[in-house]
Design an enzyme around this catalytic site. Structure first.
Site, short mmCIF file in Angstrom:
data_model
loop_
_atom_site.label_atom_id
_atom_site.label_comp_id
_atom_site.label_asym_id
_atom_site.label_seq_id
_atom_site.Cartn_x
_atom_site.Cartn_y
_atom_site.Cartn_z
N CYS A 53 0.83 -1.20 0.00
CA CYS A 53 0.00 0.00 0.00
C CYS A 53 0.87 1.27 0.00
CB CYS A 53 -0.88 0.04 1.24
SG CYS A 53 -2.18 -1.18 1.28
N GLU A 55 0.71 3.86 1.92
CA GLU A 55 1.12 4.27 3.27
C GLU A 55 2.37 3.51 3.71
OE1 GLU A 55 -1.80 3.30 2.18
OE2 GLU A 55 -3.46 4.03 3.40
N CYS A 91 -5.84 0.68 5.23
CA CYS A 91 -6.23 -0.69 5.58
C CYS A 91 -5.67 -1.04 6.96
CB CYS A 91 -5.73 -1.68 4.52
SG CYS A 91 -3.97 -2.03 4.65
N1 THU Z 1 -4.40 0.50 -1.07
C1 THU Z 1 -3.50 1.42 -0.59
O1 THU Z 1 -2.45 1.67 -1.19
N2 THU Z 1 -3.80 2.06 0.56
C2 THU Z 1 -4.98 1.94 1.22
O2 THU Z 1 -5.17 2.62 2.22
C3 THU Z 1 -6.01 1.02 0.75
C4 THU Z 1 -5.63 0.15 -0.40
C5 THU Z 1 -4.10 -0.16 -2.36
C6 THU Z 1 -3.78 -1.60 -2.30
C7 THU Z 1 -4.14 -2.05 -3.71
O3 THU Z 1 -3.06 -1.77 -4.57
C8 THU Z 1 -5.29 -1.14 -4.09
O4 THU Z 1 -5.24 -0.03 -3.20
C9 THU Z 1 -6.65 -1.79 -4.01
O5 THU Z 1 -6.85 -2.40 -2.80
#
Ligand code: THU
Length: 131
Positions: A53, A55, A91
């Site tokens: 992600c 973050e 998440c």
């Molecule tokens: N994702 C993030 O980068 N940060 C979040 O807070 C939620 C989800 C990304 C993971 C994946 O690449 C995409 O968003 C869909 O879940």
């Protein structure tokens, strides 16, 4: 640094998202207590689970450079190619990574370049696990 400026940097970082599977682009900008900013985007993988992600990308960049003290993170995300959604909330895994390095007063800014809401880690991850 102004909250709006940190969010602007998150929006800029979002443009680097590598999200060919979900087509959901996320950007983050992490502010250290001494005023430095580390940005991150989500980085997906054909095997799915190695996906990182935005973050955590920002945190891992900063921690690997020796940073340990953080004040705030701005997060923005939504369907790739479109303006970011009003709120893309971190998440659970990212919240736990934040809790490794930050206290309940760590600020989490959610939104986009126009509007943002301010949350604390204590609000988003109460009773977090620690050893
Ligand atoms: N994702 C993030 O980068 N940060 C979040 O807070 C939620 C989800 C990304 C993971 C994946 O690449 C995409 O968003 C869909 O879940």
């Amino acid at each position: 640094m102004e909250h709006k400026e940190l969010m602007r940097l998150a929006c800029e970082a979002r443009e680097k998202a590598y999200a060919p599977y979900s087509h959901f682009a996320v950007g983050a900008a992490l502010l250290t207590k001494d005023g430095k900013v580390y940005t991150g985007c989500n980085i997906e993988n054909a095997a799915y689970s190695p996906t990182n992600c935005a973050e955590r990308t920002a945190f891992f960049k900063a921690v690997s450079e020796g940073e340990r003290e953080f004040a705030a993170i701005a997060v923005t995300g939504g369907p790739a190619g479109k303006a970011p959604a009003e709120k893309c909330t971190p998440c659970g895994v990212c919240r736990q990574v934040m809790a490794e390095f930050c206290g309940d007063d760590f600020l989490i800014l959610l939104g986009n370049a126009e509007t943002l809401t301010i949350h604390s880690l204590g609000d988003l991850l109460p009773h977090s696990f620690s050893l």
